[in-house]
Write an enzyme that holds these catalytic residues in place. Structure first.
Site, PDB file in Angstrom:
ATOM      1  N   LYS A  92      39.938  30.753  46.154  1.00 28.35           N
ATOM      2  CA  LYS A  92      41.192  31.489  45.956  1.00 28.35           C
ATOM      3  C   LYS A  92      42.297  30.649  46.566  1.00 28.35           C
ATOM      4  O   LYS A  92      42.248  30.325  47.765  1.00 28.35           O
ATOM      5  CB  LYS A  92      41.109  32.870  46.621  1.00 28.35           C
ATOM      6  CG  LYS A  92      42.402  33.690  46.556  1.00 28.35           C
ATOM      7  CD  LYS A  92      42.638  34.344  45.194  1.00 28.35           C
ATOM      8  CE  LYS A  92      43.851  35.295  45.270  1.00 28.35           C
ATOM      9  NZ  LYS A  92      44.165  35.931  43.978  1.00 28.35           N
ATOM     10  N   ASN A 132      41.484  40.411  28.078  1.00 22.22           N
ATOM     11  CA  ASN A 132      40.957  41.500  28.900  1.00 22.22           C
ATOM     12  C   ASN A 132      41.413  42.846  28.352  1.00 22.22           C
ATOM     13  O   ASN A 132      42.593  43.183  28.433  1.00 22.22           O
ATOM     14  CB  ASN A 132      41.446  41.327  30.350  1.00 22.22           C
ATOM     15  CG  ASN A 132      40.737  42.272  31.298  1.00 22.22           C
ATOM     16  OD1 ASN A 132      39.780  42.944  30.920  1.00 22.22           O
ATOM     17  ND2 ASN A 132      41.230  42.338  32.524  1.00 22.22           N
ATOM     18  N   ASP A 162      39.479  38.879  47.183  1.00 22.26           N
ATOM     19  CA  ASP A 162      39.075  38.363  45.864  1.00 22.26           C
ATOM     20  C   ASP A 162      37.787  37.547  45.965  1.00 22.26           C
ATOM     21  O   ASP A 162      36.918  37.640  45.082  1.00 22.26           O
ATOM     22  CB  ASP A 162      40.207  37.525  45.253  1.00 22.26           C
ATOM     23  CG  ASP A 162      41.338  38.399  44.720  1.00 22.26           C
ATOM     24  OD1 ASP A 162      42.318  37.858  44.176  1.00 22.26           O
ATOM     25  OD2 ASP A 162      41.248  39.634  44.858  1.00 22.26           O
ATOM     26  N   ILE A 205      38.144  39.359  38.329  1.00 22.50           N
ATOM     27  CA  ILE A 205      36.981  39.717  37.499  1.00 22.50           C
ATOM     28  C   ILE A 205      36.594  38.520  36.641  1.00 22.50           C
ATOM     29  O   ILE A 205      35.417  38.134  36.546  1.00 22.50           O
ATOM     30  CB  ILE A 205      37.282  40.947  36.609  1.00 22.50           C
ATOM     31  CG1 ILE A 205      37.654  42.161  37.450  1.00 22.50           C
ATOM     32  CG2 ILE A 205      36.102  41.233  35.689  1.00 22.50           C
ATOM     33  CD1 ILE A 205      36.559  42.687  38.346  1.00 22.50           C
ATOM     34  N   GLY A 217      44.199  31.656  41.009  1.00 16.81           N
ATOM     35  CA  GLY A 217      45.565  31.640  41.521  1.00 16.81           C
ATOM     36  C   GLY A 217      45.915  32.976  42.168  1.00 16.81           C
ATOM     37  O   GLY A 217      45.085  33.886  42.283  1.00 16.81           O
ATOM     38  N   ALA A 218      47.167  33.090  42.588  1.00 14.61           N
ATOM     39  CA  ALA A 218      47.682  34.346  43.147  1.00 14.61           C
ATOM     40  C   ALA A 218      48.709  34.892  42.170  1.00 14.61           C
ATOM     41  O   ALA A 218      49.639  34.167  41.783  1.00 14.61           O
ATOM     42  CB  ALA A 218      48.332  34.099  44.502  1.00 14.61           C
TER      43      ALA A 218
HETATM   44  N1  LIG Z   1      37.266  43.359  32.802  1.00 17.01           N
HETATM   45  C1  LIG Z   1      37.318  44.191  33.868  1.00 17.01           C
HETATM   46  N2  LIG Z   1      36.223  44.901  34.229  1.00 17.01           N
HETATM   47  C2  LIG Z   1      36.265  45.746  35.281  1.00 17.01           C
HETATM   48  N3  LIG Z   1      37.362  45.959  36.054  1.00 17.01           N
HETATM   49  C3  LIG Z   1      38.484  45.262  35.729  1.00 17.01           C
HETATM   50  C4  LIG Z   1      38.521  44.358  34.627  1.00 17.01           C
HETATM   51  N4  LIG Z   1      39.767  43.811  34.567  1.00 17.01           N
HETATM   52  C5  LIG Z   1      40.471  44.356  35.586  1.00 17.01           C
HETATM   53  N5  LIG Z   1      39.713  45.231  36.290  1.00 17.01           N
HETATM   54  C6  LIG Z   1      40.129  46.002  37.480  1.00 17.01           C
HETATM   55  O1  LIG Z   1      41.557  46.020  37.490  1.00 17.01           O
HETATM   56  C7  LIG Z   1      42.065  45.698  38.817  1.00 17.01           C
HETATM   57  C8  LIG Z   1      42.837  44.361  38.767  1.00 17.01           C
HETATM   58  O2  LIG Z   1      41.940  43.315  38.389  1.00 17.01           O
HETATM   59  P1  LIG Z   1      41.882  41.976  39.253  1.00 17.01           P
HETATM   60  O3  LIG Z   1      41.748  42.295  40.711  1.00 17.01           O
HETATM   61  O4  LIG Z   1      40.830  41.102  38.657  1.00 17.01           O
HETATM   62  O5  LIG Z   1      43.356  41.391  38.986  1.00 17.01           O
HETATM   63  P2  LIG Z   1      43.939  40.011  39.488  1.00 17.01           P
HETATM   64  O6  LIG Z   1      44.647  39.386  38.354  1.00 17.01           O
HETATM   65  O7  LIG Z   1      42.863  39.206  40.142  1.00 17.01           O
HETATM   66  O8  LIG Z   1      44.990  40.489  40.601  1.00 17.01           O
HETATM   67  P3  LIG Z   1      45.666  39.613  41.787  1.00 17.01           P
HETATM   68  O9  LIG Z   1      46.902  39.046  41.191  1.00 17.01           O
HETATM   69  O10 LIG Z   1      45.933  40.625  42.851  1.00 17.01           O
HETATM   70  O11 LIG Z   1      44.669  38.567  42.228  1.00 17.01           O
HETATM   71  C9  LIG Z   1      40.836  45.626  39.731  1.00 17.01           C
HETATM   72  O12 LIG Z   1      40.614  46.906  40.305  1.00 17.01           O
HETATM   73  C10 LIG Z   1      39.693  45.320  38.780  1.00 17.01           C
HETATM   74  O13 LIG Z   1      38.464  45.842  39.257  1.00 17.01           O
HETATM   75  C1  LIG Z   2      49.816  41.134  46.090  1.00 16.36           C
HETATM   76  C2  LIG Z   2      49.258  40.827  44.713  1.00 16.36           C
HETATM   77  N1  LIG Z   2      47.969  41.511  44.592  1.00 16.36           N
HETATM   78  C3  LIG Z   2      49.063  39.341  44.503  1.00 16.36           C
HETATM   79  N2  LIG Z   2      48.097  38.842  45.476  1.00 16.36           N
HETATM   80  C4  LIG Z   2      50.337  38.530  44.604  1.00 16.36           C
HETATM   81  C5  LIG Z   2      51.286  38.827  43.463  1.00 16.36           C
HETATM   82  C6  LIG Z   2      52.525  37.959  43.510  1.00 16.36           C
HETATM   83  C7  LIG Z   2      53.503  38.287  42.383  1.00 16.36           C
HETATM   84  C8  LIG Z   2      54.827  37.586  42.568  1.00 16.36           C
HETATM   85  C9  LIG Z   2      55.768  37.850  41.391  1.00 16.36           C
HETATM   86  O1  LIG Z   2      55.433  37.436  40.243  1.00 16.36           O
HETATM   87  O2  LIG Z   2      56.776  38.560  41.575  1.00 16.36           O
HETATM   88 MG   LIG Z   3      42.657  38.492  42.071  1.00 20.18          MG
END
Ligand SMILES: Nc1ncnc2c1ncn2[C@@H]1O[C@H](COP(=O)(O)OP(=O)(O)OP(=O)(O)O)[C@@H](O)[C@H]1O
Ligand SMILES: C[C@H](N)[C@H](N)CCCCCC(=O)O
Ligand SMILES: [Mg+2]
Length: 227
Positions: free
Chosen positions: A36, A173, A48, A16, A114-115
């Site tokens: 990504k 957030n 993503d 997001i 990042g991941a």
């Molecule tokens: N500010 C926000 N507004 C709307 N939805 C949000 C917000 N923050 C988080 N979410 C929701 O929470 C969930 C996790 O957010 P997001 O996918 O951005 O996490 P991430 O850190 O990118 O995860 P990953 O490690 O898997 O890449 C998603 O469903 C996203 O839509």
């Molecule tokens: C699958 C998840 N949504 C992310 N893409 C990857 C998260 C890795 C976390 C690894 C860890 O910190 O244990």
């Molecule tokens: Mg993400």
């Protein structure tokens, strides 16, 4: 310019944040694309990246279809090092760096998501945070109002300071709704004061709810993080 968007954990709001940062920059007429670093839990195109484009208000780009914006995709929803090993592969960080450099031939700003969290392994020898340090990529770190975020954020600041990583700002957030208002307000206060204790002079910026009215004003502060 390449700027990384990492977080204190997986599911913290990096996607997001990356998409809204890119939207904010587009609204200011800047040339920007998102990348990504590694996507796990996907079969083909990075989920993503798809969300980034939706938030940017643009469709998938040629660089997405060519997998330049996410050259490393693995099926198992786990840490990149494990998801790659489960496919008998090992992540070569040069693949990420080369993709970023190729994107820089087309765009002025690359936002690199990042991941998972900051210290996630790309392989058994390299954490994502060490890749950022080696490539001298500055960072925007996503944190949250969830209970537990103070600890995770301070640990991340320790890791950044130890590696002399340039921190452009914290994105705060509050999404999730179940938050405790007292905790949410004080966590933001405590993290703001903590930045200077770690030698960082950067702002804490609120990350809007992606479902809210994303008018220009709400995104100005995001664009300012990139400069
Ligand atoms: N500010 C926000 N507004 C709307 N939805 C949000 C917000 N923050 C988080 N979410 C929701 O929470 C969930 C996790 O957010 P997001 O996918 O951005 O996490 P991430 O850190 O990118 O995860 P990953 O490690 O898997 O890449 C998603 O469903 C996203 O839509
Ligand atoms: C699958 C998840 N949504 C992310 N893409 C990857 C998260 C890795 C976390 C690894 C860890 O910190 O244990
Ligand atoms: Mg993400």
């Amino acid at each position: 310019m390449i700027i990384a968007v990492s977080g204190i954990d997986t599911g913290i709001g990096k996607t997001i944040a990356t998409g809204l940062l890119a939207r904010a920059l587009l609204l200011k007429g800047r040339s920007v694309i998102t990348q990504k670093a590694v996507q796990t839990g996907c079969e083909a195109l990075s989920d993503d990246i798809v969300v980034h484009r939706e938030l940017m208000g643009i469709g998938l780009q040629e660089v997405d279809r060519e997998s330049l914006t996410c050259p490393l995709v693995f099926a198992y929803p786990a840490s990149p090092h494990l998801a790659a090993a489960m496919e008998h592969r090992r992540i070569d960080p040069e693949v990420i760096a080369k993709a970023s450099k190729a994107l820089q031939r087309h765009y002025q700003i690359i936002l690199l998501e990042g991941a998972g969290g900051l210290m996630v392994p790309l392989n058994d020898e390299l954490l994502f945070v060490d890749y950022l340090a080696r490539e001298a990529v500055p960072l925007i770190l996503v944190t949250s109002s969830r209970l537990g975020s103070i600890n995770h954020t301070l640990l991340s600041l320790e890791a950044c300071r130890h590696r002399k990583i340039v921190l452009r700002g914290l994105l705060y957030n509050r999404f999730g709704g179940e938050e405790d208002a007292a905790i949410a307000v004080d966590t933001r206060r405590f993290l703001e004061r903590s930045l200077s204790l770690y030698g960082y002079r950067c702002p804490v910026v609120d990350l809007p709810d992606a479902a809210s009215d994303l008018g220009k004003s709400g995104l100005e502060a995001l664009a300012a993080l990139v400069g």
